[in-house]
Scaffold this motif. Sequence first.
Motif, PDB file in Angstrom:
ATOM      1  N   GLU A  68      56.588  25.897   8.475  1.00 37.23           N
ATOM      2  CA  GLU A  68      55.789  24.695   8.752  1.00 37.23           C
ATOM      3  C   GLU A  68      55.823  24.355  10.234  1.00 37.23           C
ATOM      4  O   GLU A  68      54.812  23.977  10.830  1.00 37.23           O
ATOM      5  CB  GLU A  68      56.300  23.520   7.925  1.00 37.23           C
ATOM      6  CG  GLU A  68      55.491  22.242   8.132  1.00 37.23           C
ATOM      7  CD  GLU A  68      55.988  21.081   7.301  1.00 37.23           C
ATOM      8  OE1 GLU A  68      56.600  20.164   7.886  1.00 37.23           O
ATOM      9  OE2 GLU A  68      55.779  21.093   6.073  1.00 37.23           O
ATOM     10  N   ARG A  71      53.576  26.572  12.182  1.00 37.86           N
ATOM     11  CA  ARG A  71      52.180  26.151  12.068  1.00 37.86           C
ATOM     12  C   ARG A  71      51.901  24.971  12.994  1.00 37.86           C
ATOM     13  O   ARG A  71      50.882  24.938  13.680  1.00 37.86           O
ATOM     14  CB  ARG A  71      51.883  25.748  10.621  1.00 37.86           C
ATOM     15  CG  ARG A  71      50.446  25.314  10.378  1.00 37.86           C
ATOM     16  CD  ARG A  71      50.251  24.771   8.986  1.00 37.86           C
ATOM     17  NE  ARG A  71      51.068  23.581   8.752  1.00 37.86           N
ATOM     18  CZ  ARG A  71      51.081  22.893   7.609  1.00 37.86           C
ATOM     19  NH1 ARG A  71      50.342  23.301   6.591  1.00 37.86           N
ATOM     20  NH2 ARG A  71      51.834  21.819   7.470  1.00 37.86           N
ATOM     21  N   ASP A  72      52.823  24.000  13.018  1.00 40.62           N
ATOM     22  CA  ASP A  72      52.657  22.847  13.911  1.00 40.62           C
ATOM     23  C   ASP A  72      52.669  23.276  15.368  1.00 40.62           C
ATOM     24  O   ASP A  72      51.868  22.800  16.185  1.00 40.62           O
ATOM     25  CB  ASP A  72      53.762  21.820  13.665  1.00 40.62           C
ATOM     26  CG  ASP A  72      53.639  21.138  12.313  1.00 40.62           C
ATOM     27  OD1 ASP A  72      52.599  21.333  11.653  1.00 40.62           O
ATOM     28  OD2 ASP A  72      54.581  20.425  11.917  1.00 40.62           O
ATOM     29  N   SER A 482      54.607  16.136  10.257  1.00 37.98           N
ATOM     30  CA  SER A 482      53.656  17.154  10.684  1.00 37.98           C
ATOM     31  C   SER A 482      52.268  16.541  10.853  1.00 37.98           C
ATOM     32  O   SER A 482      51.844  15.706  10.043  1.00 37.98           O
ATOM     33  CB  SER A 482      53.593  18.269   9.631  1.00 37.98           C
ATOM     34  OG  SER A 482      52.502  19.128   9.886  1.00 37.98           O
ATOM     35  N   GLN A 485      49.834  16.572   7.809  1.00 36.68           N
ATOM     36  CA  GLN A 485      49.989  15.723   6.634  1.00 36.68           C
ATOM     37  C   GLN A 485      48.982  14.594   6.713  1.00 36.68           C
ATOM     38  O   GLN A 485      49.280  13.462   7.069  1.00 36.68           O
ATOM     39  CB  GLN A 485      51.412  15.170   6.553  1.00 36.68           C
ATOM     40  CG  GLN A 485      52.454  16.247   6.323  1.00 36.68           C
ATOM     41  CD  GLN A 485      53.869  15.692   6.349  1.00 36.68           C
ATOM     42  OE1 GLN A 485      54.086  14.508   6.544  1.00 36.68           O
ATOM     43  NE2 GLN A 485      54.837  16.562   6.142  1.00 36.68           N
TER      44      GLN A 485
END
Length: 557
Positions: A68, A71-72, A482, A485
């Motif tokens: 995650e 990806r961020d 994130s 979201q």
Amino acid sequence: AEEAAAGSDCKVSKIYGVAGMIRLLAGSYVLVITSRKDAGSYGASTVYHANSMKFLCCNEAIKHLTSEEKRDEAYFMSLLRIAETTCGLYYSYDRDLTLNLQRASKLAAGRVHKPLWKQADPRFVWNRNLLEELIETKLDEFITPLIQGSFQTEQFTLKDRLVRITLFSRRCNRRLGTRMWRRGANLEGATANFVETEQLVEYEGLTSSFIQVRGSIPLLWEQIVDLSYKPRPSIIEHEEMTKVVERHFHDLSQRYGDTMVIDLTDKAVQQRQMTVCPTFFLLQQGDEGNLSNAFAAEMQNFPDIRYVHFDFHHICGGGNFDNLQVLYDEIEEAIQKQGYFLMNSKGEILLDQSGVVRSNCIDCLDRTNVTQSFLARKSLDSQLQRMGALSSAESISQSDIINDKFKKLWVEHGDELSLEYAGSYALKGDLVRYGRQTLPGLIKDGMSALSRYYLNNFHDGVRQDALDLISGYYTVSKSSSSPFQIIGFESAPYLPVASAIIVGGITVTTFTLSQVGRSAQHLISSIIFAGLTAGVVALVKANGKQLCSRPRLCGLI
């Protein structure tokens, strides 16, 4: 210049300045200037334009991140790539460019021995947040303050003597953002697209400076993109509204003296069709008028500040630039009272500018630039007459060569400021250059308007994220949530499909209608395809705000 370092895989690159550092999830990145060009001089100092910049990784540790976080980090890196392409950035190695001539002349002489970042007005340092880490580690000699705005210069001769005009604009960083995602003021009174413009004139050892400012209407308001050409502006009801306006104008009076407001927005409640765009591009001027009325109502709480409304579209309709003389006749006495700054070659102050004109339309781009150029031309005549370059009966407009150079300055200046805020060239450039609208100008304005529509709806959300990241409104940390979201769906996977269905539906409907005379089946098919197309259009319209590019990091602030 670049060359491979001997005996290694390293690449050696020449850089022209360090513009700051930022920390992301995987480590720190340093922003460097990789190419530049000489833009002219300000005083005795060379001013450079940053042609290109690059973020360099200092201590990457992406392999230690979770999936995650990777990806961020990829999204944050894409924002840095956008920041690298920021236009209109200027700097000097030996002079503070953030202060106009009048302010700089009244500060202690010893300040010039301080590092440039300590001399600077932090409002106008585009990379102020990126410099924090370099400042904390006392790397003063490496710090390069950048100013975003416009720097243009022209010269000509009068009475066989050289005259140089410099047009220098400084964009404020306190409400940095894109056209639709940063409107109005924040609670501190800082407005979007606030720009200080200085017109400098040098002649025979004399130097004169005339200051104007522009900025979004200083109310709490928004204009959220929703796929319409001109989304409806909405005033945010807040108990602090009058305080916000008061804070804004208190700041202006502290910095510039007496302030006169010129509001160029529309008053009439009506709809007009744009002359350069398809019929669905309608200007809802009634909505603009409601915002203008709210501004005028707030200004009644401040009787010491002169507020002048001038309906630019109505009075200068048909592209008649000369009708701005109506406005000038109304404010001429006040502008002459405010004056301009003048000093001699010894640095002795001969005249002070005692106040400032604050101009605004909705974007503070097109109408504002036309109006400011008109006021600047009037001031230039006065400046040159006072310096002895013109007689009291002469004007620069009597010389086609000089007048064309002056207009070129303001056209290029308007284009640069528009690219920074709206992403496209300024509209109404013909009014500055020729005093009227021309067919090529109408075509150029139409293309620019379409470009603005596309960028504002489908790109500026991400560009706003990039600005929020580098300006410090959003701080990256592993403890923060994130940016992915979010609630709702993204425009990327849905909008192309919807667009294809709409275009295909219209095409098929048109074809089947042309075949209606041959059989009833074609009529039924036409009705079905027309209904399907209308349904998709209604769905797209109903979800317009969700289908547009929206900021993920901060949203509206």
